[in-house]
Design an enzyme around this catalytic site. Sequence first.
Site, PDB file in Angstrom:
ATOM      1  N   TRP A 357       0.838  -1.212   0.000  1.00 19.75           N
ATOM      2  CA  TRP A 357       0.000   0.000   0.000  1.00 19.75           C
ATOM      3  C   TRP A 357       0.871   1.260   0.000  1.00 19.75           C
ATOM      4  O   TRP A 357       0.401   2.353  -0.261  1.00 19.75           O
ATOM      5  CB  TRP A 357      -0.973   0.007   1.200  1.00 19.75           C
ATOM      6  CG  TRP A 357      -0.340   0.286   2.543  1.00 19.75           C
ATOM      7  CD1 TRP A 357       0.626  -0.453   3.143  1.00 19.75           C
ATOM      8  CD2 TRP A 357      -0.623   1.365   3.446  1.00 19.75           C
ATOM      9  NE1 TRP A 357       0.953   0.102   4.375  1.00 19.75           N
ATOM     10  CE2 TRP A 357       0.203   1.213   4.587  1.00 19.75           C
ATOM     11  CE3 TRP A 357      -1.507   2.446   3.412  1.00 19.75           C
ATOM     12  CZ2 TRP A 357       0.174   2.102   5.671  1.00 19.75           C
ATOM     13  CZ3 TRP A 357      -1.533   3.324   4.501  1.00 19.75           C
ATOM     14  CH2 TRP A 357      -0.701   3.149   5.598  1.00 19.75           C
ATOM     15  N   ASP A 358       2.147   1.089   0.266  1.00 18.95           N
ATOM     16  CA  ASP A 358       3.088   2.211   0.269  1.00 18.95           C
ATOM     17  C   ASP A 358       2.973   3.023  -1.027  1.00 18.95           C
ATOM     18  O   ASP A 358       3.086   4.252  -1.018  1.00 18.95           O
ATOM     19  CB  ASP A 358       4.539   1.702   0.349  1.00 18.95           C
ATOM     20  CG  ASP A 358       4.808   0.786   1.533  1.00 18.95           C
ATOM     21  OD1 ASP A 358       3.872   0.141   1.998  1.00 18.95           O
ATOM     22  OD2 ASP A 358       5.971   0.710   1.962  1.00 18.95           O
ATOM     23  N   GLU A 488       0.564  -1.839  13.076  1.00 19.00           N
ATOM     24  CA  GLU A 488       0.640  -3.300  13.158  1.00 19.00           C
ATOM     25  C   GLU A 488       1.003  -3.779  14.559  1.00 19.00           C
ATOM     26  O   GLU A 488       1.164  -4.974  14.779  1.00 19.00           O
ATOM     27  CB  GLU A 488       1.653  -3.820  12.130  1.00 19.00           C
ATOM     28  CG  GLU A 488       1.177  -3.617  10.705  1.00 19.00           C
ATOM     29  CD  GLU A 488       2.240  -3.936   9.660  1.00 19.00           C
ATOM     30  OE1 GLU A 488       3.424  -4.047  10.033  1.00 19.00           O
ATOM     31  OE2 GLU A 488       1.880  -4.055   8.480  1.00 19.00           O
ATOM     32  N   LYS A 601       2.964   1.759  16.198  1.00 18.42           N
ATOM     33  CA  LYS A 601       4.109   1.622  15.286  1.00 18.42           C
ATOM     34  C   LYS A 601       4.209   2.798  14.322  1.00 18.42           C
ATOM     35  O   LYS A 601       5.277   3.320  14.042  1.00 18.42           O
ATOM     36  CB  LYS A 601       3.947   0.314  14.510  1.00 18.42           C
ATOM     37  CG  LYS A 601       5.073   0.030  13.521  1.00 18.42           C
ATOM     38  CD  LYS A 601       4.793  -1.260  12.750  1.00 18.42           C
ATOM     39  CE  LYS A 601       5.927  -1.590  11.790  1.00 18.42           C
ATOM     40  NZ  LYS A 601       5.585  -2.674  10.887  1.00 18.42           N
ATOM     41  N   GLN A 602       3.070   3.194  13.773  1.00 22.08           N
ATOM     42  CA  GLN A 602       3.093   4.241  12.737  1.00 22.08           C
ATOM     43  C   GLN A 602       1.737   4.936  12.695  1.00 22.08           C
ATOM     44  O   GLN A 602       0.762   4.412  13.216  1.00 22.08           O
ATOM     45  CB  GLN A 602       3.418   3.629  11.386  1.00 22.08           C
ATOM     46  CG  GLN A 602       2.352   2.711  10.818  1.00 22.08           C
ATOM     47  CD  GLN A 602       2.899   1.800   9.729  1.00 22.08           C
ATOM     48  OE1 GLN A 602       3.370   0.715  10.006  1.00 22.08           O
ATOM     49  NE2 GLN A 602       2.805   2.231   8.487  1.00 22.08           N
TER      50      GLN A 602
END
Length: 773
Positions: A357-358, A488, A601-602
């Site tokens: 998906w980046d 995640e 995480k992000q």
Amino acid sequence: MKNYIQAQEWDIVENGFDSHLNKISESIFSLGNGRMGQRANFEETYTGDTLQGNYVAGVYYPDKTRVGWWKNGYPEYFAKVLNAADWMGLELKLDGELLDLNQCKVTAFQRVLNMQEGYLERTFTAELVSGKQVQVKAKRFFSIANDEIAALHYQLTPLNFSGKLDLISFIDGDVKNQDSNYEEKFWDEVSSAQEASGSYLTLRTKKTAFEVITGVKTVVIKNDKTVQLSIDTKSRDKYLSESVSLDLTLNEGISIYKIATNLSSQNYAPADLPDRAKEVIKAAVEKGFEELLKEQAAAWATKWQEGDIIIEGDVAAQQAIRFNIFQLNQTYTGKDARLNIGPKGFTGEKYGGSTYWDTEAYCIPFYLSTAPQEVSRNLLVYRYKHLERAIENAGKLGFNKGAALYPMVTMNGEECHNEWEITFEEIHRNGAIAFAIFNYIRYTGDSSYLKEFGLEVLIGIARFWKQRVNWSADKKQYVMLGVTGPNEYENNINNNWYTNTLAAWCLKYTMEAAGIVKENDPEQYQRIVAKTALEEGAEFADWKEISEHIYLPYDEELGVFLQQDGYLDKEQILVKDLPASARPLNQKWSWDRILRSCFIKQADVLQGMYFFEDDYDLESLRRNFDFYESRTVHESSLSPCVHSILAAKLNDGDRAYEFYLRTARLDLDDYNNDTEDGLHITSMAGTWMSIVEGFGGMRVKNDTLSFNPFLPEQWKSFAFTIGFRGIQLNIKIKKDEIIINTTSKELLHINIFNKLHPVQAGETVINYKGLLV
Ligand code: BGC
């Protein structure tokens, strides 16, 4: 963190040889041209620690999945880009002694990646065990002017002796992937030929039957004369060599040129590969190394002219952003809609060279602004071509009626990922693909994409969301259970705010897109309705109902969206209170502990607030930003850029700059101790976004470009070039001024801090100090 790369504006420079850093440098100094690429392995023998890597875009091998416990729905294979033939190999023996930097005393060593002209140069002097000293100067590049060509010029000079050189120039296809699941080699030899025009080795991938021919012409020049090489008897499978013995004279150099091609059956019929390779090699050899290099420099000049960023007053930052732009352009050129951007590009094996998906969430904005429109369009078409597979993929999980679930990781449209909590649950990727369509149209104004390709993709995605939610009698709203958001560090959670928000948006946007196509091209609309068996009345009614009644967790007291239903049940600890010894969590804590913690995480909620920023006021953004950022460990390189852009929007220049710094030199300074695996190519696009969308505050709203700039204190100015709807603009941000240069003949209107300014051909200077609110 390492600090051995010297800061220079256009060059990446490493001085001195440290074998412990070699694999890191092999990643940093990687070369590529969108069609093929290579880690910066040495040409001559090296017995030290190395990760050999030569890659041909789109040529992959389905490596059989390895999991501890099989679950229905897992893909059987992980398709990965395979390590391909090494075309540049040289074996050099000086009076019988092998030149191998792992065995020599290296007395001087320098690697320079010249980003302006697109080549890698390595010079060294080395003393062999016998005391013989040689100097080597090796220059090589992967042509972006002709992406079927790579070239090397290797010069060797004896510094303290005259003697004999035994030289072998080879192509070695007997290679393997370090990440091979079963230690298997992925290539079979099909044929080989060696003749005056060059050596040609054709290999075929097992299972997928891609054929790749590697053709190389080696030319050795001594005293301005060509030295004849003789063809060696083939000593092993997948290996071709030619050799010569010659006398070396003290201080007199010899030159070895290798001109190479890699052609694949993706682009030519297998039967035509040998002839085509000969033609390519012949034409390139006729041009010669220097001419090819000139073409390369000219092609790179165009790339820089289309998308350079110039930072005044901070050489390290200047070098870093150019490195990121350079690597992105080496990875993807947009000429071929079958290709995509692996998170490591051509710089390593990790992530298998596959699509994530980046691409849609992070890379599209970079290519939209810095490359011709077809480039990002091709990235979107890539997913259109995988639509059928996405429908099959959803079918395997039990969805039906044309619902599409795009894979988490893919090479050819099939799912490759096999951890249930990601493969089955990290479904937000579907939304990023829809968002990229919206983003492309918002930027380019090209809504014709919808009728040709986009609407079908959106319908498949909308159908998936419709089936993935369920009505909660308790909440009296639609809920989405068992998902993993972008964070995640939590799996199998309920009602991830980002995923639910995205799903609702997709449903609305699909109806809007259908309306646009229906109005502008009723015939095409009917074609799509028939092809997708769209039941407009019933399906739209469902989509509307769900999008309006989806559950979006929110905490009234804190005034923040909740990342998921149970987020506040977790013990709330802030990252600042974590001991340094606990970081990075993914290396220091058990997975179990990570999953139960509140650490993120992000960007997750914040990713949504970035995508749909117009839906939230600044106060709400500030509350969510403060809440979530203080719990985010940024252990994905994709995280800081979103934070940088949002901090800039919140007028927090210091924090915006701090987040920017975390990704800008991520690989150059090996921040995360993982550059040796390859570069973080997709996060490089995020760094670009931090400057253009963050510091530049660039947005496209109602077909108009707008900027809300600020200048980081550490810089004197920064400037970026973008293409927008056929017009090129250079935007320079100084302390109080924005200077816009364009060649556009048309009068443009550009929004600066919410005030429209006329901009004509030439230079327009706008003082924005007075506009700040
Ligand atoms: C991130 C994902 C990303 C992947 C590839 C992971 O660490 O969490 O969001 O898609 O890396 O870059």
